[in-house]
Design an enzyme around this catalytic site. Sequence first.
Site, short mmCIF file in Angstrom:
data_model
loop_
_atom_site.label_atom_id
_atom_site.label_comp_id
_atom_site.label_asym_id
_atom_site.label_seq_id
_atom_site.Cartn_x
_atom_site.Cartn_y
_atom_site.Cartn_z
N THR A 29 0.87 -1.29 0.07
CA THR A 29 0.02 -0.03 0.06
C THR A 29 0.95 1.29 0.12
O THR A 29 0.36 2.44 -0.04
CB THR A 29 -0.80 0.03 1.13
OG1 THR A 29 -0.16 -0.10 2.57
CG2 THR A 29 -1.98 -1.10 1.52
N CYS A 33 2.73 3.06 9.42
CA CYS A 33 1.31 3.21 10.49
C CYS A 33 2.36 3.10 11.96
O CYS A 33 3.38 2.74 12.11
CB CYS A 33 0.60 2.28 10.41
SG CYS A 33 -0.46 2.12 8.90
N CYS A 37 -2.10 0.97 14.93
CA CYS A 37 -3.19 1.22 13.90
C CYS A 37 -4.32 0.35 13.87
O CYS A 37 -4.33 -0.97 13.77
CB CYS A 37 -2.56 1.25 12.59
SG CYS A 37 -3.39 1.73 11.20
N ARG A 62 4.23 6.80 2.81
CA ARG A 62 3.38 7.83 3.35
C ARG A 62 2.78 7.61 4.66
O ARG A 62 2.58 6.47 4.83
CB ARG A 62 2.38 8.52 2.37
CG ARG A 62 1.39 7.40 1.95
CD ARG A 62 0.43 8.09 0.56
NE ARG A 62 -0.55 7.13 0.45
CZ ARG A 62 -0.56 6.20 -0.21
NH1 ARG A 62 0.50 5.89 -1.06
NH2 ARG A 62 -1.66 5.38 -0.63
N CYS A 64 -0.06 7.04 7.32
CA CYS A 64 -1.43 6.37 7.28
C CYS A 64 -2.41 7.61 7.68
O CYS A 64 -2.19 8.32 8.71
CB CYS A 64 -1.41 5.24 8.33
SG CYS A 64 -3.38 4.78 8.73
N CYS A 67 -4.30 6.25 11.60
CA CYS A 67 -3.76 6.19 12.78
C CYS A 67 -2.69 7.49 13.01
O CYS A 67 -2.48 7.78 14.26
CB CYS A 67 -2.92 4.91 12.90
SG CYS A 67 -1.57 4.78 12.11
#
Length: 580
Positions: A29, A33, A37, A62, A64, A67
């Site tokens: 993805t 996190c 999370c 990048r 999340c 969270c």
Amino acid sequence: MRDDEARYEAVTSRDARFDGEFFFAVVTTGIYCRPSCPAVTPKRVNVRFFPSAAAAQAAGFRACRRCRPDAVPGSAEWNVRADLVGRAVRLIGDGVVDREGVGGLARRLGYSPRQVQRQLTAELGAGPVALARARRAHTARVLLQTTALPVTELAFAAGFASIRQFNDTIREIYAGTPSELRAAAGNGGAVARRTTAAAPGAGAGRPGDGFADRSAGGSADRSAPAGIPLRLAYRGPYAAAEIFDFLQLRAVPGVEEIRGTRGERTYRRTLRLTHGSGIAEVDEPAGPRRRRRPPAGLVCPAARGTDGGWLECRLRLTDLRDLSTAVQRLRRLFDLDADPYAVAERLGADPLLGPLVAERPGLRSPGAADPEELAVRTVLGGPPEHAAALVRKYGKPLDAADGGLTHLFPAPGNLTGAEVAEPVRTLCTALADGTVTLDAGADRGATERALAALPGVGPRAAAYLRMRALGDPDVGTTPGSDQEQGAMAGPAAWRPWGAYALHHLWRAGLLPAGEMSIPNGTPRPDGTPVPNGTPRPDEGPGAGEPSGPREPSGPGEMPRAEDPSGAAEPPTYATAGRVG
């Protein structure tokens, strides 16, 4: 936690104890996190672990949006460590790289920029520039979601050198444009509109304007906060009443005040910052928290039971470039980056401290919002009214008084004149000319020795300042090869959490108020003496130290005649070590 399989177990169980200790990223993805999370746990084969958010960002992941891993409490490891990396992390958090660059950071640490870069990269997976960039990005997100500042002003307020750098960083870390982040705040946009006029850096005039009007004697009205609204996250249980008691009995009129009754108090104080000044408000948590998504700000979404929570805060700054520095100082004051689980594990195994830790989980060791201010108050001695007299004479008045807040505490350079009494003048001269430094990255051992050598300070007050002004949690323990023999000694088994042990003993009345070591014969809760105690003050390194006004309850500041908090508990703990 060093083993990746153990880290994955923490992720699987969504264990908030490890938020800020490490981060994990999902390669399928492109998102990183915090361990707690709430999203579906990814497959182990798709997970990578990172020691810092900056390292995850540097690897192309990048943050999340669910969270918000950039808003976790900091790792307690950096408060404990006194080496190059620990000192560097604390200085970067205080904004030194933004203000002075990597060269300035290296000069403060006494190393070359190359050495600093190499060691930070080896341990954190990112160098000082990347760590500072992550800090700036988080500040920008907070400003986007809590103010209506134009993006051009906001970018420079967050510390970016150009609009292009700002836009590229936001897109890379948050996978969206600044406008999209602002729109995603939802009702945070309404907060932004309400607080624009309340932010002096956004066009308002005076530091005292814009706070909600609150009755000094009644409960704080928290329905209409002004300033930039923040939520200062912490991990684990948090003994809020005790830390507010501690601060209330030390509040210096004109610089600090506490409003409201016990359980719903608001701590307020002025701040002297790099680019200007500010006023901070921090609310005492009242009872169980409602599970709701906050509009914006610094968030700890893992507030489940004792897994963590936050302190509601509002900041009014004359220059928004000071935002992240002000937040970091408040975090140190309220000891929000502590690891209560590690403290309880170590101290809970001790026969003396175990029952005390179980009785008061999450007891913290308060730091200082302004280390130089605390040093002056410590050496000055006496009740807070003594410091208030100094403030009225030498402090800088606010343009307009805000309730009981009227002045900034005087800078050391303003207290070096011949009319200033010793030993305050000697201390402030040393602070002003750089002989003694109390910044976040100061060498704690060298600073403690320098303070102890000053007339009117001595080892006991120096140890207290090492604990609070420098944020050292390892005060009160037995000196080792890496500690100075002049430090106060205590049971080695408590290391590195001696400061928390002192607060537990003060609170329970098992240690004389303000004493920085464990005297021989200190009784356990069952009445039996503690074996292998450390020297009493009149036998050990603190004997014969020169002093200013002193009182048996502490190495400096004397207690007030009455406890203004109305607490049912005796004020033994709250008056312990009343030196600032």
